[in-house]
Every structure is written in structure tokens, then in C-alpha cells.
Design a protein around this motif. Structure first.
Motif, PDB file in Angstrom:
ATOM      1  N   VAL A 282       0.840  -1.203   0.000  1.00 25.96           N
ATOM      2  CA  VAL A 282       0.000   0.000   0.000  1.00 25.96           C
ATOM      3  C   VAL A 282       0.875   1.253   0.000  1.00 25.96           C
ATOM      4  CG1 VAL A 282      -1.660   1.352   1.341  1.00 25.96           C
ATOM      5  CG2 VAL A 282      -1.951  -1.126   1.140  1.00 25.96           C
ATOM      6  N   ILE A 283       1.865   1.253   0.873  1.00 29.32           N
ATOM      7  CA  ILE A 283       2.744   2.424   0.991  1.00 29.32           C
ATOM      8  C   ILE A 283       3.545   2.642  -0.289  1.00 29.32           C
ATOM      9  CG2 ILE A 283       4.706   3.397   2.259  1.00 29.32           C
ATOM     10  CD1 ILE A 283       3.611   1.894   4.738  1.00 29.32           C
ATOM     11  N   GLU A 284       4.041   1.549  -0.882  1.00 30.82           N
ATOM     12  CA  GLU A 284       4.815   1.687  -2.115  1.00 30.82           C
ATOM     13  C   GLU A 284       3.945   2.148  -3.277  1.00 30.82           C
ATOM     14  OE1 GLU A 284       8.050   1.783  -2.327  1.00 30.82           O
ATOM     15  OE2 GLU A 284       7.951   1.511  -0.157  1.00 30.82           O
ATOM     16  N   CYS A 285       2.686   1.740  -3.289  1.00 31.14           N
ATOM     17  CA  CYS A 285       1.764   2.264  -4.302  1.00 31.14           C
ATOM     18  C   CYS A 285       1.650   3.775  -4.181  1.00 31.14           C
ATOM     19  CB  CYS A 285       0.387   1.618  -4.157  1.00 31.14           C
ATOM     20  SG  CYS A 285       0.269  -0.072  -4.776  1.00 31.14           S
ATOM     21  N   LYS A 286       1.496   4.246  -2.941  1.00 27.61           N
ATOM     22  CA  LYS A 286       1.410   5.688  -2.710  1.00 27.61           C
ATOM     23  C   LYS A 286       2.695   6.391  -3.135  1.00 27.61           C
ATOM     24  CE  LYS A 286      -1.826   5.442   1.199  1.00 27.61           C
ATOM     25  NZ  LYS A 286      -2.011   5.712   2.651  1.00 27.61           N
ATOM     26  N   ASN A 287       3.835   5.810  -2.776  1.00 24.04           N
ATOM     27  CA  ASN A 287       5.126   6.425  -3.086  1.00 24.04           C
ATOM     28  C   ASN A 287       5.397   6.484  -4.589  1.00 24.04           C
ATOM     29  OD1 ASN A 287       5.626   6.748  -0.363  1.00 24.04           O
ATOM     30  ND2 ASN A 287       6.901   4.928  -0.177  1.00 24.04           N
ATOM     31  N   ASN A 288       4.814   5.549  -5.339  1.00 21.28           N
ATOM     32  CA  ASN A 288       5.078   5.469  -6.774  1.00 21.28           C
ATOM     33  C   ASN A 288       3.881   5.892  -7.631  1.00 21.28           C
ATOM     34  OD1 ASN A 288       7.884   3.954  -7.240  1.00 21.28           O
ATOM     35  ND2 ASN A 288       6.901   3.072  -5.428  1.00 21.28           N
ATOM     36  N   ASN A 289       2.875   6.495  -6.964  1.00 20.59           N
ATOM     37  CA  ASN A 289       1.692   7.003  -7.663  1.00 20.59           C
ATOM     38  C   ASN A 289       0.989   5.931  -8.507  1.00 20.59           C
ATOM     39  OD1 ASN A 289       1.993   9.756  -6.749  1.00 20.59           O
ATOM     40  ND2 ASN A 289       3.688   9.960  -8.196  1.00 20.59           N
ATOM     41  N   ILE A 290       0.894   4.735  -7.952  1.00 25.26           N
ATOM     42  CA  ILE A 290       0.179   3.648  -8.614  1.00 25.26           C
ATOM     43  C   ILE A 290      -1.202   3.509  -7.969  1.00 25.26           C
ATOM     44  CG2 ILE A 290       0.127   1.151  -9.046  1.00 25.26           C
ATOM     45  CD1 ILE A 290       3.155   1.197  -9.126  1.00 25.26           C
ATOM     46  N   PRO A 291      -2.269   3.611  -8.742  1.00 23.86           N
ATOM     47  CA  PRO A 291      -3.614   3.466  -8.165  1.00 23.86           C
ATOM     48  C   PRO A 291      -3.782   2.096  -7.511  1.00 23.86           C
ATOM     49  CG  PRO A 291      -3.715   4.283 -10.422  1.00 23.86           C
ATOM     50  CD  PRO A 291      -2.302   3.850 -10.197  1.00 23.86           C
ATOM     51  N   PHE A 292      -4.458   2.073  -6.385  1.00 23.64           N
ATOM     52  CA  PHE A 292      -4.709   0.804  -5.705  1.00 23.64           C
ATOM     53  C   PHE A 292      -6.096   0.822  -5.084  1.00 23.64           C
ATOM     54  CE2 PHE A 292      -2.959   3.572  -2.463  1.00 23.64           C
ATOM     55  CZ  PHE A 292      -3.695   3.282  -1.327  1.00 23.64           C
ATOM     56  N   ASN A 293      -6.684  -0.346  -5.026  1.00 25.07           N
ATOM     57  CA  ASN A 293      -7.959  -0.531  -4.344  1.00 25.07           C
ATOM     58  C   ASN A 293      -7.770  -1.558  -3.250  1.00 25.07           C
ATOM     59  OD1 ASN A 293      -9.129   1.202  -6.142  1.00 25.07           O
ATOM     60  ND2 ASN A 293     -10.349  -0.311  -7.213  1.00 25.07           N
TER      61      ASN A 293
END
Length: 257
Positions: free
Chosen positions: A197-208
Motif C-alpha cells: 500500500v505504501i509503495e503504491c502511494k510512493n510510486n503514484n500507482i492506483p490501488f484498491n
């Protein structure tokens, strides 16, 4: 030249909870849209998750193999439609970094539990693993306080840090090597999932994040770009829905009650 299909990761519930039918629903929706759906799972039982199964090693192994059997049978129900289905075994990712993971786990073993709890921090690759590890401890030990007894800290904290550590290696691999367009993650709060989750945020990758609903097991909750356990984000989302709803104010209040 055939163009690669956009990739969707489903970072599955690892068989810890009966979420497979929800995951298949998400997968089929994306397959119908022409995506490559990649399920991430654990083929073999990993003893680092033994606290979640709450049985002895043999029983845990048998239970895990039964879950994987159901998981693979579930894959057969999917219609590839316009898309593509792939599987990634976390065990294969772990083999790539086996020595590094082993060395980092040894560092955790050398930590003093009291010191970890006092500073509430364990940094690895600029990520504080402590928060999700403590969240996992609180769930497993059914602790409703930020001050659990020392015996529970000794039993669970280091193991949960190790779960988060492995998850960080997995997250880095998924982000850098697979380069997904969007990621679906079960739970998002526990240490097996929070680093991604955190890495998605850091890399601007959308996540659900998909999770059990508050009521009714036949439906599930999906939140976009935040975990449903994040009360502030959830309340902002609900307030936004409330404001945009065209129903009369008195009716909305009555339904809420």
C-alpha cells in the motif's frame, strides 16, 4: 506487433480468509475489459504466517494446501475473455532475495522487544515496518490497547516485523519488475499487505483495498487509494457521498439512523 495488455495485480488474501469469491469477481471484471490479471499468492506454507493459522506446523501445512487447491480450482471458473490470467508465487520472489531476507531477519532477531516498543520504529529501506507489525500484533492477540502486556509483545512483535520485512521485498519487486497499472490488495492494514500500500502511494500507482463489509458476507468493501480502516479517509469519503446524494436531507438522516 501485439501490444502488451495492461496489468492488474490481485495481491490475494493468501487463503487466510474466505475471500476467493470476491477476488474472482474482481478478476473477471478486469478480464472482460482486456487486462492481464496477475494473482499473487503463496504456493507453499510459510511458517512465518503461523500465527494466522493458529495450529501446529503439520496442521497449518495441510490447511494451506487445501486452500491452494481451492484457489486453483477457482481459477478454472474464470473466463479469459479479452484478457490474460497469470500467477506469481511469492516463494519464487523470495528465492531471488533469499540471502538478503535472511540477513535482515537476523537483524530483527537481535533487536530488544522493549526497545522496539519504546521507540515504535523499525526502519528498512526508508519504510517504518513497526506500525503494520503492531497492527498485526493487536489483531492476533485481540489487544484493544496501545499498551499490550510484555508476554504478547515477546510472542508476536518480532514475527510480525518479519512478515512486514518480507512484504517490503515483495512490494519492491512488484512495483519495479511487473509495473502494474492498478493493484487490488486485500486488507491493506496487516503487515503482509501494508508495505505494498505504501509503495503504491510512493510510486503514484492506483490501488484498491478489498475487505469484509460491516454487514452481510455476500458483499465486500472496496476503497480507492486508502484502506477502509483509515477512519479519517473513510469519513471524508462517506461525507462526500452524503453531500452529493440528491435525496432529501431528512430522508438521508433517517436512513443513517
Amino acid at each position: 506487433m501485439q501490444q502488451d495488455k495492461p496489468k492488474v495485480i490481485i495481491y490475494s488474501s493468501f487463503g487466510l480468509f474466505p475471500m476467493l469469491e470476491y477476488e474472482l469477481d474482481i478478476a473477471q471484471t478486469k478480464l472482460d475489459l482486456g487486462y492481464e490479471v496477475i494473482f499473487v499468492y503463496n504456493k507453499m506454507y510459510d511458517s512465518i504466517y503461523k500465527d494466522y493459522y493458529e495450529m501446529n506446523h503439520f496442521a497449518n501445512t495441510v490447511k494451506h494446501l487445501e486452500i491452494i487447491s481451492k484457489f486453483k480450482n477457482g481459477m478454472k471458473w474464470l473466463n479469459k475473455s479479452k484478457g490474460k490470467i497469470s500467477l506469481i508465487d511469492l516463494g519464487d520472489i523470495e528465492k531471488k532475495y533469499k540471502k538478503n531476507i535472511f540477513n535482515e531477519i537476523r537483524k530483527i532477531d537481535k533487536q530488544n522487544v522493549n526497545d522496539l516498543y519504546k521507540i515504535k520504529k523499525y526502519i528498512f529501506r526508508e519504510l517504518n515496518l513497526y506500525d503494520s507489525a503492531f497492527s498485526g500484533l493487536s489483531t492476533l492477540a485481540k489487544v484493544e490497547s496501545y499498551h499490550p502486556p510484555i508476554d504478547l509483545l515477546k510472542k508476536h512483535l518480532k514475527r510480525q516485523l518479519k512478515v512486514a520485512l518480507k512484504a517490503k521485498f515483495f512490494a519492491d519487486y512488484i512495483i519495479k519488475e511487473i509495473k502494474p497499472k492498478i493493484i487490488y490488495i486485500f486488507n491493506g492494514r496487516l503487515p503482509a499487505y501494508a508495505p505494498l500500500v505504501i509503495e503504491c502511494k510512493n510510486n503514484n500507482i492506483p490501488f484498491n483495498i478489498y475487505e469484509y463489509p460491516i454487514v452481510f458476507d455476500t458483499k465486500y468493501v472496496v476503497t480507492e487509494n486508502y484502506i477502509p480502516h483509515d477512519i479519517l479517509s473513510l469519513s471524508d469519503h462517506l461525507y462526500d457521498i452524503y453531500i452529493k446524494n440528491s435525496l432529501q436531507e431528512s430522508f438521508k438522516i433517517k436512513k443513517g439512523e
